[in-house]
Structure formats: C-alpha cells, structure tokens
Design a protein around this motif. Structure first.
Motif, PDB file in Angstrom:
ATOM      1  N   GLY A 199      47.126  34.980  49.867  1.00  0.00           N
ATOM      2  CA  GLY A 199      47.991  35.951  49.205  1.00  0.00           C
ATOM      3  C   GLY A 199      47.433  36.379  47.859  1.00  0.00           C
ATOM      4  N   LEU A 200      46.881  35.426  47.109  1.00  0.00           N
ATOM      5  CA  LEU A 200      46.272  35.766  45.823  1.00  0.00           C
ATOM      6  C   LEU A 200      45.075  36.681  46.037  1.00  0.00           C
ATOM      7  CD1 LEU A 200      46.125  35.329  42.742  1.00  0.00           C
ATOM      8  CD2 LEU A 200      44.693  33.337  43.213  1.00  0.00           C
ATOM      9  N   GLY A 201      44.261  36.387  47.033  1.00  0.00           N
ATOM     10  CA  GLY A 201      43.119  37.247  47.343  1.00  0.00           C
ATOM     11  C   GLY A 201      43.548  38.649  47.749  1.00  0.00           C
ATOM     12  N   ASP A 202      44.590  38.750  48.565  1.00  0.00           N
ATOM     13  CA  ASP A 202      45.106  40.065  48.963  1.00  0.00           C
ATOM     14  C   ASP A 202      45.618  40.839  47.750  1.00  0.00           C
ATOM     15  OD1 ASP A 202      44.503  39.447  51.566  1.00  0.00           O
ATOM     16  OD2 ASP A 202      46.573  38.935  52.119  1.00  0.00           O
ATOM     17  N   PHE A 203      46.297  40.151  46.838  1.00  0.00           N
ATOM     18  CA  PHE A 203      46.796  40.797  45.627  1.00  0.00           C
ATOM     19  C   PHE A 203      45.656  41.330  44.773  1.00  0.00           C
ATOM     20  CE2 PHE A 203      47.729  40.188  41.063  1.00  0.00           C
ATOM     21  CZ  PHE A 203      48.670  41.204  40.912  1.00  0.00           C
ATOM     22  N   LEU A 204      44.646  40.488  44.563  1.00  0.00           N
ATOM     23  CA  LEU A 204      43.512  40.919  43.740  1.00  0.00           C
ATOM     24  C   LEU A 204      42.729  42.044  44.402  1.00  0.00           C
ATOM     25  CD1 LEU A 204      42.279  37.468  42.418  1.00  0.00           C
ATOM     26  CD2 LEU A 204      43.582  39.197  41.173  1.00  0.00           C
ATOM     27  N   THR A 205      42.635  42.012  45.723  1.00  0.00           N
ATOM     28  CA  THR A 205      41.953  43.089  46.447  1.00  0.00           C
ATOM     29  C   THR A 205      42.717  44.399  46.304  1.00  0.00           C
ATOM     30  OG1 THR A 205      41.065  41.516  48.037  1.00  0.00           O
ATOM     31  CG2 THR A 205      41.092  43.819  48.701  1.00  0.00           C
ATOM     32  N   SER A 206      44.031  44.336  46.305  1.00  0.00           N
ATOM     33  CA  SER A 206      44.827  45.559  46.187  1.00  0.00           C
ATOM     34  C   SER A 206      44.757  46.158  44.794  1.00  0.00           C
ATOM     35  CB  SER A 206      46.286  45.295  46.570  1.00  0.00           C
ATOM     36  OG  SER A 206      46.905  44.472  45.596  1.00  0.00           O
ATOM     37  N   LEU A 207      44.354  45.380  43.796  1.00  0.00           N
ATOM     38  CA  LEU A 207      44.208  45.895  42.434  1.00  0.00           C
ATOM     39  C   LEU A 207      42.913  46.672  42.253  1.00  0.00           C
ATOM     40  CD1 LEU A 207      45.400  42.891  40.232  1.00  0.00           C
ATOM     41  CD2 LEU A 207      46.647  44.981  40.762  1.00  0.00           C
ATOM     42  N   ALA A 208      41.901  46.380  43.068  1.00  0.00           N
ATOM     43  CA  ALA A 208      40.615  47.055  42.940  1.00  0.00           C
ATOM     44  C   ALA A 208      40.746  48.512  43.379  1.00  0.00           C
ATOM     45  CB  ALA A 208      39.573  46.348  43.797  1.00  0.00           C
ATOM     46  N   PRO A 209      40.092  49.417  42.652  1.00  0.00           N
ATOM     47  CA  PRO A 209      40.196  50.843  43.020  1.00  0.00           C
ATOM     48  C   PRO A 209      39.437  51.200  44.275  1.00  0.00           C
ATOM     49  CG  PRO A 209      38.856  50.577  41.030  1.00  0.00           C
ATOM     50  CD  PRO A 209      39.334  49.234  41.453  1.00  0.00           C
TER      51      PRO A 209
END
Length: 55
Positions: A45-55
């Motif tokens: 979940g943390l990885g998915d969150f950080l991935t969604s922040l990347a442009p």
C-alpha cells in the motif's frame, strides 16, 4: 515504569514465544505467516501511494 519490570516483561515475552513455538508449532507458524502477510500488504500500500504521487 521501573527498569526491572521492563526486563521482567521482556524476558517473560521471550519465554512465552519459545514455549509457544515448542509446543504449538503450527499455531506459531500461522501467526508468523499472518504477521508477514500484514507487513507485505502494508508496504504494498505504501508503494502504491508513492507510485501515485509520481507524475
């Protein structure tokens, strides 16, 4: 909390883990698998969150 109480609780917990693994290995394995699965889900979940922040 006094230091001796902390040491007593710590060593009591360690003794309980050893006892639990020695006399109930299937139950201990299931608990460790559940903890591992929970940690994997949390980091996923943390990885998915950080991935969604990347442009």
């Amino acid at each position: 909390m006094p230091e001796w109480i902390r040491k007593l609780l710590f060593w009591g917990f360690i003794a309980f883990l050893i006892y639990f693994m020695a006399f109930r290995p299937d139950g201990a394995a299931n608990i460790f698998k559940a903890i591992g699965a929970g940690l994997v889900a949390m980091f996923q979940g943390l990885g998915d969150f950080l991935t969604s922040l990347a442009p």
